[in-house]
Design a protein around this motif. Structure first.
Motif, PDB file in Angstrom:
ATOM      1  N   VAL A 111       1.157  -1.262   0.018  1.00 47.52           N
ATOM      2  CA  VAL A 111       0.251  -0.160   0.166  1.00 47.52           C
ATOM      3  C   VAL A 111       0.500   0.950   0.124  1.00 47.52           C
ATOM      4  CG1 VAL A 111      -0.371   0.751   2.381  1.00 47.52           C
ATOM      5  CG2 VAL A 111      -2.200   0.803   0.571  1.00 47.52           C
ATOM      6  N   GLU A 112       1.871   1.219  -0.284  1.00 46.60           N
ATOM      7  CA  GLU A 112       2.829   2.218   0.406  1.00 46.60           C
ATOM      8  C   GLU A 112       2.922   3.163  -0.923  1.00 46.60           C
ATOM      9  OE1 GLU A 112       7.068   1.749   2.535  1.00 46.60           O
ATOM     10  OE2 GLU A 112       7.015   0.862   1.189  1.00 46.60           O
ATOM     11  N   ASP A 113       2.961   3.010  -1.995  1.00 43.71           N
ATOM     12  CA  ASP A 113       2.880   3.571  -3.201  1.00 43.71           C
ATOM     13  C   ASP A 113       1.726   4.359  -3.480  1.00 43.71           C
ATOM     14  OD1 ASP A 113       4.853   2.367  -3.753  1.00 43.71           O
ATOM     15  OD2 ASP A 113       4.701   1.107  -5.170  1.00 43.71           O
ATOM     16  N   LYS A 114       0.897   3.600  -2.874  1.00 44.21           N
ATOM     17  CA  LYS A 114      -0.657   4.136  -3.197  1.00 44.21           C
ATOM     18  C   LYS A 114      -1.063   5.751  -1.987  1.00 44.21           C
ATOM     19  CE  LYS A 114      -5.609   3.964  -3.054  1.00 44.21           C
ATOM     20  NZ  LYS A 114      -6.752   3.850  -3.356  1.00 44.21           N
ATOM     21  N   LEU A 115       0.371   4.742  -0.903  1.00 38.93           N
ATOM     22  CA  LEU A 115      -0.273   6.225   0.421  1.00 38.93           C
ATOM     23  C   LEU A 115       0.555   7.469  -0.454  1.00 38.93           C
ATOM     24  CD1 LEU A 115      -0.178   3.885   3.753  1.00 38.93           C
ATOM     25  CD2 LEU A 115      -1.991   5.131   2.548  1.00 38.93           C
ATOM     26  N   VAL A 116       2.047   7.476  -0.857  1.00 46.70           N
ATOM     27  CA  VAL A 116       2.259   8.567  -1.415  1.00 46.70           C
ATOM     28  C   VAL A 116       2.024   8.714  -2.072  1.00 46.70           C
ATOM     29  CG1 VAL A 116       4.487   8.771  -2.163  1.00 46.70           C
ATOM     30  CG2 VAL A 116       4.634   7.064  -0.524  1.00 46.70           C
ATOM     31  N   TYR A 117       1.171   8.490  -3.220  1.00 52.33           N
ATOM     32  CA  TYR A 117       0.823   9.038  -4.477  1.00 52.33           C
ATOM     33  C   TYR A 117      -0.198   9.952  -3.889  1.00 52.33           C
ATOM     34  CZ  TYR A 117      -2.306   9.473  -8.656  1.00 52.33           C
ATOM     35  OH  TYR A 117      -3.031   9.852  -9.719  1.00 52.33           O
ATOM     36  N   ILE A 118      -1.270   9.664  -3.044  1.00 58.30           N
ATOM     37  CA  ILE A 118      -2.133  10.748  -2.121  1.00 58.30           C
ATOM     38  C   ILE A 118      -2.089  10.999  -1.693  1.00 58.30           C
ATOM     39  CG2 ILE A 118      -4.345   8.289  -2.786  1.00 58.30           C
ATOM     40  CD1 ILE A 118      -4.008   7.858   0.194  1.00 58.30           C
ATOM     41  N   TYR A 119      -0.708  11.725  -1.124  1.00 57.74           N
ATOM     42  CA  TYR A 119      -0.325  11.852   0.020  1.00 57.74           C
ATOM     43  C   TYR A 119      -0.470  13.317  -0.460  1.00 57.74           C
ATOM     44  CZ  TYR A 119       2.436  13.993   3.387  1.00 57.74           C
ATOM     45  OH  TYR A 119       3.474  15.235   4.401  1.00 57.74           O
ATOM     46  N   ASN A 120      -0.514  14.417  -1.032  1.00 59.45           N
ATOM     47  CA  ASN A 120      -0.300  15.379  -1.399  1.00 59.45           C
ATOM     48  C   ASN A 120      -1.793  16.113  -0.909  1.00 59.45           C
ATOM     49  OD1 ASN A 120       1.967  16.555  -1.121  1.00 59.45           O
ATOM     50  ND2 ASN A 120       2.061  16.144  -3.741  1.00 59.45           N
ATOM     51  N   ASN A 121      -2.740  15.561  -1.599  1.00 55.77           N
ATOM     52  CA  ASN A 121      -4.491  15.450  -1.037  1.00 55.77           C
ATOM     53  C   ASN A 121      -4.565  15.284   0.390  1.00 55.77           C
ATOM     54  OD1 ASN A 121      -3.826  15.982  -4.276  1.00 55.77           O
ATOM     55  ND2 ASN A 121      -4.587  14.022  -4.338  1.00 55.77           N
ATOM     56  N   GLN A 122      -4.372  15.269   0.575  1.00 53.67           N
ATOM     57  CA  GLN A 122      -5.010  14.798   2.634  1.00 53.67           C
ATOM     58  C   GLN A 122      -4.924  15.975   3.700  1.00 53.67           C
ATOM     59  OE1 GLN A 122      -6.389  12.063   2.424  1.00 53.67           O
ATOM     60  NE2 GLN A 122      -6.251  11.321   0.293  1.00 53.67           N
ATOM     61  N   PRO A 123      -5.452  15.784   3.902  1.00 59.70           N
ATOM     62  CA  PRO A 123      -5.626  16.832   5.304  1.00 59.70           C
ATOM     63  C   PRO A 123      -4.985  16.002   6.542  1.00 59.70           C
ATOM     64  CG  PRO A 123      -7.429  15.448   6.136  1.00 59.70           C
ATOM     65  CD  PRO A 123      -7.271  15.402   4.137  1.00 59.70           C
ATOM     66  N   LEU A 124      -3.975  17.287   7.199  1.00 61.25           N
ATOM     67  CA  LEU A 124      -2.678  17.189   7.856  1.00 61.25           C
ATOM     68  C   LEU A 124      -2.737  15.974   8.495  1.00 61.25           C
ATOM     69  CD1 LEU A 124      -0.380  18.249   8.909  1.00 61.25           C
ATOM     70  CD2 LEU A 124      -1.784  18.852  10.952  1.00 61.25           C
ATOM     71  N   ASN A 125      -4.104  15.104   9.284  1.00 65.77           N
ATOM     72  CA  ASN A 125      -4.361  13.933  10.010  1.00 65.77           C
ATOM     73  C   ASN A 125      -4.087  12.784   9.177  1.00 65.77           C
ATOM     74  OD1 ASN A 125      -6.778  14.505   8.474  1.00 65.77           O
ATOM     75  ND2 ASN A 125      -7.865  13.394  10.624  1.00 65.77           N
ATOM     76  N   CYS A 126      -4.484  13.246   7.812  1.00 60.77           N
ATOM     77  CA  CYS A 126      -4.375  12.396   6.816  1.00 60.77           C
ATOM     78  C   CYS A 126      -2.768  11.912   6.452  1.00 60.77           C
ATOM     79  CB  CYS A 126      -5.119  12.265   5.851  1.00 60.77           C
ATOM     80  SG  CYS A 126      -6.378  11.663   6.063  1.00 60.77           S
ATOM     81  N   GLN A 127      -2.480  12.803   6.110  1.00 63.63           N
ATOM     82  CA  GLN A 127      -0.656  13.252   6.087  1.00 63.63           C
ATOM     83  C   GLN A 127       0.167  12.059   7.213  1.00 63.63           C
ATOM     84  OE1 GLN A 127      -0.531  17.322   5.196  1.00 63.63           O
ATOM     85  NE2 GLN A 127      -0.379  16.448   2.709  1.00 63.63           N
ATOM     86  N   ILE A 128      -0.117  12.702   8.487  1.00 60.90           N
ATOM     87  CA  ILE A 128       0.645  12.090   9.634  1.00 60.90           C
ATOM     88  C   ILE A 128       0.856  10.601   9.563  1.00 60.90           C
ATOM     89  CG2 ILE A 128       0.930  12.308  12.140  1.00 60.90           C
ATOM     90  CD1 ILE A 128       0.052  15.887  11.814  1.00 60.90           C
ATOM     91  N   GLU A 129      -1.288   9.988   9.737  1.00 61.45           N
ATOM     92  CA  GLU A 129      -0.315   8.782   9.726  1.00 61.45           C
ATOM     93  C   GLU A 129      -0.175   8.126   8.372  1.00 61.45           C
ATOM     94  OE1 GLU A 129      -1.902   6.549  11.935  1.00 61.45           O
ATOM     95  OE2 GLU A 129      -2.872   8.511  12.903  1.00 61.45           O
TER      96      GLU A 129
END
Lengths: 383, 126
Positions: free
Chosen positions: A292-310
């Motif tokens: 899931v790492e690639d997907k997490l990095v891919y969506i990172y910039n569109n996420q709010p702060l709490n999701c980015q931290i997670e």
């Protein structure tokens, strides 16, 4: 001088009658206030006296119960008794006393038996349960369960679940969704303990939220109840409309390392609720799902702060080292302190490439970033 | 007859443990907290073969009792069993680090309690 009480009252009455109105009102007010105060004191005294009498009666009865239990149950060795329940049968006869024919006496007996049952397991614990059944104390508990008062229902549920007496779904399931918080929690706890096949069935009906404290309690019960049937939590993660149930299921997925629920957790990455999304990312990180790492990095910039931290935490937990450069960029360039801190922590958790990078970063970073790195490298500090 | 000191504040639990031990022919002294425990230990000059102590108690908890016992000359080799509620795995580690010889979770299983005591006292099961 001949001065009788009657004269005295008469003089007070005349004083009162011919006094100005304001004085009359004041006298009535004082009289009512003093009377009410005296009544209140008297009522408190009476209640305390009755309470102390009741406590004394309960203490005496508890002593009697202890003696009977010691004599008839604890002194026997249930491990050596050939027929299970034989000790309880003998003990039940000893308990046929007038004190236990009254309702309060039976309640004291139930409370005491519960206390013993909660402190001892194995054959001796089973004998105490059998004794509870032989004395037909379960009927008292069921009667309480039908009461209109929620506190009596809670008491009944605790008694029945501690004694492992099954309760029909039609009675207990509606209570798991009660609007009363205490009753709801007690019913859910009892349902998990008593339902052999589907202990989590109430998740299907739960419209009231599982509060954080309820979750802690449920988690304790689930993890300490023996022989509990663990279902696939994916069904609620996918279909439940209750967010708190989904959130709790994500925690259970992590606890039971339930890999078969991962596809359902992955679908949550697309949910609109950012709190649930953050919890799903947290779950994936704790389960160390490297795919899931690639997907997490891919969506990172569109996420709010709490999701980015997670996401940063998840990359550190997975620790494959595949996205070290991404973590480095976040650590160096992010303007948010929390993001830099978590990126640094995840870098320290990654495999050797990350460790090499940390040495390099320690030499080239700003003093503040160096401080963050030092803080993150301290193994005693966990976040 | 081996002598056991039971330190437990819960009335029902102490009644149960005391009865199980007496049934197995042990001599049991029961105290309700750390303060009373040290008084009896000093009075008897550590005249016990084993200590069973609850962890959560007023005045001094089980860990404090254990570390004080271990720091006293008479208590270094005295077997100590800690007793506490289920679901406290961290406590087991903490207790073993402090020098506890064994750990029992509540609710107790009488046979398990006796087996552990016999093992620590190097006795054979009867």
């Amino acid at each position: 001088m001949n001065f009788s009480l009657l004269d005295f009252l008469e003089s007070i009455f005349f004083e009162f009658r011919y006094a100005p109105l304001i004085i009359q009102v004041a006298i009535i007010f004082v009289f009512v206030a003093v009377t009410l105060t005296l009544l209140a004191y008297f009522s408190i005294l009476r209640r305390r006296f009755r309470g102390s009498q009741r406590d004394k009666k309960i203490t005496r009865l508890n002593e009697l119960i202890d003696d009977l239990l010691i004599e008839n149950v604890l002194s026997q060795d249930p491990e050596t008794v050939e027929t299970p329940g034989q000790t309880a049968e003998t003990a039940a006869e000893a308990f046929h006393l007038p004190q236990f024919s009254k309702r309060w006496g039976r309640q004291v007996l139930i409370d005491r038996l519960l206390n013993y049952r909660n402190n001892v397991r194995g054959a001796m614990g089973d004998e105490i349960r059998t004794l509870y059944l032989l004395l037909e104390l379960d009927k008292d508990s069921f009667k309480k369960l039908k009461s209109r008062k929620w506190n009596r229902k809670v008491r009944a549920l605790n008694e029945l679940s501690s004694m492992e007496i099954g309760v029909a779904d039609v009675i207990i399931l509606p209570l798991t969704n009660s609007r009363n918080r205490e009753l709801r929690a007690a019913a859910r706890h009892a349902y998990i303990k008593l339902s052999k096949n589907e202990p989590f069935k109430f998740f299907d009906l739960a419209t009231e939220p599982l509060l954080l404290w309820d979750q802690v309690e449920l988690f304790r019960i689930i993890t300490t109840t023996r022989h509990i049937a663990i279902p696939n939590f994916a069904q609620w993660i996918t279909y439940s409309s209750n967010k708190s149930v989904i959130s709790f299921c994500l925690k259970l997925v992590v606890h039971y390392n339930q890999l078969k629920a991962i596809p359902a957790v992955l679908k949550l990455l697309d949910t609109k609720d950012h709190l649930l999304r953050a919890e799903a990312i947290n779950c994936l990180g704790k389960m160390k799902i490297a795919d899931v790492e690639d997907k997490l990095v891919y969506i990172y910039n569109n996420q709010p702060l709490n999701c980015q931290i997670e996401i940063l935490k998840a990359l550190g937990r997975i620790g494959s080292g595949k996205h070290t450069e991404f973590l480095r960029q976040e650590f160096m360039l992010s303007t948010d302190f929390e993001l830099r801190k978590h990126a640094a922590k995840s870098l320290t958790n990654t495999e050797p490439p990350g460790s090499e990078l940390i040495g390099e970063l320690m030499e080239t970073s700003t003093p503040e970033n160096q401080l963050i790195l030092k803080h993150c490298m301290n193994p005693l500090i966990k976040f | 007859m081996s002598k056991i000191l039971l330190i437990e504040d819960d009335e029902v639990m102490s009644t149960i443990v005391k009865r199980i031990l007496q049934k197995a022919a042990y001599q049991v002294d029961h105290v309700r907290n750390g303060k009373e425990a040290f008084e009896i230990l000093e009075k008897t000059g550590f005249g016990f073969d084993l200590i069973i102590t609850d962890i959560m108690m007023p005045y001094a908890n089980g860990f404090e009792i254990l570390s004080r016992v271990r720091n006293l000359p008479g208590g270094r080799k005295l077997p100590v069993i800690l007793l506490s509620n289920a679901g406290v795995d961290d406590m087991i580690n903490e207790g073993l680090k402090l020098g506890a010889d064994d750990f029992l979770k509540k609710p107790v299983l009488p046979a398990e309690l006796l087996m552990r005591i016999r093992r620590l006292l190097n006795e054979e099961a009867t």
